[in-house]
Motif scaffolding. Structure first.
Motif, PDB file in Angstrom:
ATOM      1  N   CYS A 184       0.784  -1.044   0.053  1.00 36.67           N
ATOM      2  CA  CYS A 184       0.183   0.049  -0.042  1.00 36.67           C
ATOM      3  C   CYS A 184       0.843   1.236  -0.166  1.00 36.67           C
ATOM      4  O   CYS A 184       1.831   1.422   0.826  1.00 36.67           O
ATOM      5  CB  CYS A 184      -0.791  -0.182   1.219  1.00 36.67           C
ATOM      6  SG  CYS A 184      -2.125   1.443   1.375  1.00 36.67           S
TER       7      CYS A 184
ATOM      8  N   ASP B  78     -13.548  -3.943  -5.609  1.00 40.51           N
ATOM      9  CA  ASP B  78     -14.122  -3.096  -4.420  1.00 40.51           C
ATOM     10  C   ASP B  78     -13.474  -3.366  -2.965  1.00 40.51           C
ATOM     11  O   ASP B  78     -13.673  -2.767  -2.113  1.00 40.51           O
ATOM     12  CB  ASP B  78     -15.418  -3.320  -4.220  1.00 40.51           C
ATOM     13  CG  ASP B  78     -15.952  -4.672  -3.908  1.00 40.51           C
ATOM     14  OD1 ASP B  78     -15.081  -5.551  -4.072  1.00 40.51           O
ATOM     15  OD2 ASP B  78     -17.008  -5.012  -3.646  1.00 40.51           O
ATOM     16  N   TRP B  79     -12.225  -4.189  -3.026  1.00 40.08           N
ATOM     17  CA  TRP B  79     -11.425  -4.597  -1.905  1.00 40.08           C
ATOM     18  C   TRP B  79     -10.752  -3.501  -1.642  1.00 40.08           C
ATOM     19  O   TRP B  79     -10.231  -2.494  -2.492  1.00 40.08           O
ATOM     20  CB  TRP B  79     -10.565  -5.805  -2.112  1.00 40.08           C
ATOM     21  CG  TRP B  79      -9.542  -6.143  -1.093  1.00 40.08           C
ATOM     22  CD1 TRP B  79      -9.816  -6.883   0.019  1.00 40.08           C
ATOM     23  CD2 TRP B  79      -8.226  -5.836  -0.700  1.00 40.08           C
ATOM     24  NE1 TRP B  79      -8.837  -6.832   0.478  1.00 40.08           N
ATOM     25  CE2 TRP B  79      -7.751  -6.230   0.383  1.00 40.08           C
ATOM     26  CE3 TRP B  79      -7.446  -5.037  -1.614  1.00 40.08           C
ATOM     27  CZ2 TRP B  79      -6.405  -6.032   0.931  1.00 40.08           C
ATOM     28  CZ3 TRP B  79      -5.949  -4.942  -1.102  1.00 40.08           C
ATOM     29  CH2 TRP B  79      -5.813  -5.321   0.009  1.00 40.08           C
ATOM     30  N   VAL B  80     -10.522  -3.040  -0.345  1.00 41.94           N
ATOM     31  CA  VAL B  80      -9.863  -1.956   0.313  1.00 41.94           C
ATOM     32  C   VAL B  80      -8.655  -2.528   1.263  1.00 41.94           C
ATOM     33  O   VAL B  80      -8.542  -3.540   1.764  1.00 41.94           O
ATOM     34  CB  VAL B  80     -10.887  -0.810   0.993  1.00 41.94           C
ATOM     35  CG1 VAL B  80     -11.704  -0.274  -0.133  1.00 41.94           C
ATOM     36  CG2 VAL B  80     -11.438  -1.490   2.084  1.00 41.94           C
ATOM     37  N   CYS B  81      -7.513  -1.715   1.367  1.00 45.80           N
ATOM     38  CA  CYS B  81      -6.628  -2.092   2.270  1.00 45.80           C
ATOM     39  C   CYS B  81      -7.057  -2.332   3.676  1.00 45.80           C
ATOM     40  O   CYS B  81      -8.033  -1.349   4.195  1.00 45.80           O
ATOM     41  CB  CYS B  81      -5.685  -0.643   2.342  1.00 45.80           C
ATOM     42  SG  CYS B  81      -4.348  -0.878   3.454  1.00 45.80           S
ATOM     43  N   PRO B  82      -6.926  -3.347   4.204  1.00 42.53           N
ATOM     44  CA  PRO B  82      -7.432  -3.658   5.647  1.00 42.53           C
ATOM     45  C   PRO B  82      -6.994  -2.545   6.716  1.00 42.53           C
ATOM     46  O   PRO B  82      -7.655  -2.430   7.888  1.00 42.53           O
ATOM     47  CB  PRO B  82      -6.973  -4.954   5.918  1.00 42.53           C
ATOM     48  CG  PRO B  82      -5.891  -5.343   5.139  1.00 42.53           C
ATOM     49  CD  PRO B  82      -6.151  -4.520   4.042  1.00 42.53           C
TER      50      PRO B  82
ATOM     51  N   CYS C 136      -5.622   0.914   6.149  1.00 40.15           N
ATOM     52  CA  CYS C 136      -5.996   2.328   5.874  1.00 40.15           C
ATOM     53  C   CYS C 136      -7.471   2.531   5.027  1.00 40.15           C
ATOM     54  O   CYS C 136      -7.864   3.744   4.721  1.00 40.15           O
ATOM     55  CB  CYS C 136      -4.957   3.089   5.239  1.00 40.15           C
ATOM     56  SG  CYS C 136      -4.414   2.716   3.819  1.00 40.15           S
ATOM     57  N   GLY C 137      -7.880   1.554   4.249  1.00 43.78           N
ATOM     58  CA  GLY C 137      -9.015   1.625   3.583  1.00 43.78           C
ATOM     59  C   GLY C 137      -9.041   2.189   2.055  1.00 43.78           C
ATOM     60  O   GLY C 137      -9.965   2.495   1.446  1.00 43.78           O
ATOM     61  N   VAL C 138      -7.902   2.485   1.767  1.00 38.93           N
ATOM     62  CA  VAL C 138      -7.663   2.798   0.160  1.00 38.93           C
ATOM     63  C   VAL C 138      -7.936   1.598  -0.585  1.00 38.93           C
ATOM     64  O   VAL C 138      -7.809   0.514  -0.485  1.00 38.93           O
ATOM     65  CB  VAL C 138      -6.400   3.471  -0.117  1.00 38.93           C
ATOM     66  CG1 VAL C 138      -5.924   4.774   0.726  1.00 38.93           C
ATOM     67  CG2 VAL C 138      -5.127   2.678   0.035  1.00 38.93           C
ATOM     68  N   GLY C 139      -8.140   1.840  -1.682  1.00 37.92           N
ATOM     69  CA  GLY C 139      -8.247   0.911  -2.948  1.00 37.92           C
ATOM     70  C   GLY C 139      -7.234   0.309  -3.507  1.00 37.92           C
ATOM     71  O   GLY C 139      -5.983   0.854  -3.243  1.00 37.92           O
TER      72      GLY C 139
ATOM     73  N   ASP D 241      -6.353 -12.249   2.761  1.00 33.33           N
ATOM     74  CA  ASP D 241      -6.860 -11.171   3.860  1.00 33.33           C
ATOM     75  C   ASP D 241      -7.903 -11.757   4.400  1.00 33.33           C
ATOM     76  O   ASP D 241      -9.155 -11.634   3.755  1.00 33.33           O
ATOM     77  CB  ASP D 241      -7.147  -9.922   3.262  1.00 33.33           C
ATOM     78  CG  ASP D 241      -7.753  -8.799   4.064  1.00 33.33           C
ATOM     79  OD1 ASP D 241      -7.599  -9.063   5.387  1.00 33.33           O
ATOM     80  OD2 ASP D 241      -8.463  -7.966   3.492  1.00 33.33           O
TER      81      ASP D 241
ATOM     82  N   GLY E 254     -10.941  -9.852   5.405  1.00 36.87           N
ATOM     83  CA  GLY E 254     -11.637  -9.217   4.441  1.00 36.87           C
ATOM     84  C   GLY E 254     -12.248  -9.929   3.285  1.00 36.87           C
ATOM     85  O   GLY E 254     -12.615  -9.492   2.395  1.00 36.87           O
TER      86      GLY E 254
END
Length: 54
Positions: free
Chosen positions: A6, A36-40, A42-45, A19, A22
């Motif tokens: 990330c 549509d998965w996001v970094c566990p 910080c939440g970015v794509g 993940d 996730g």
């Protein structure tokens, strides 16, 4: 399979681990993760990840 990092927080997606929290099973290549998965952490794509080289 390649690992991806990330660009925002430094989380490393390791396909050997996946993940689980996730919903991404171990053995899932980064390319096969849903868009549509996001970094566990910080939440970015996925667009904010880069290929990780050790």
């Amino acid at each position: 399979m390649d690992k991806y990092i990330c660009d925002i927080c430094g989380y490393i997606y390791d396909p050997a681990v996946g993940d689980p929290d996730g919903g991404i099973a171990a053995g899932t290549a980064f390319e096969d993760i849903p868009e549509d998965w996001v970094c566990p952490v910080c939440g970015v794509g996925k667009d904010d990840f880069s290929l990780y080289t050790e």
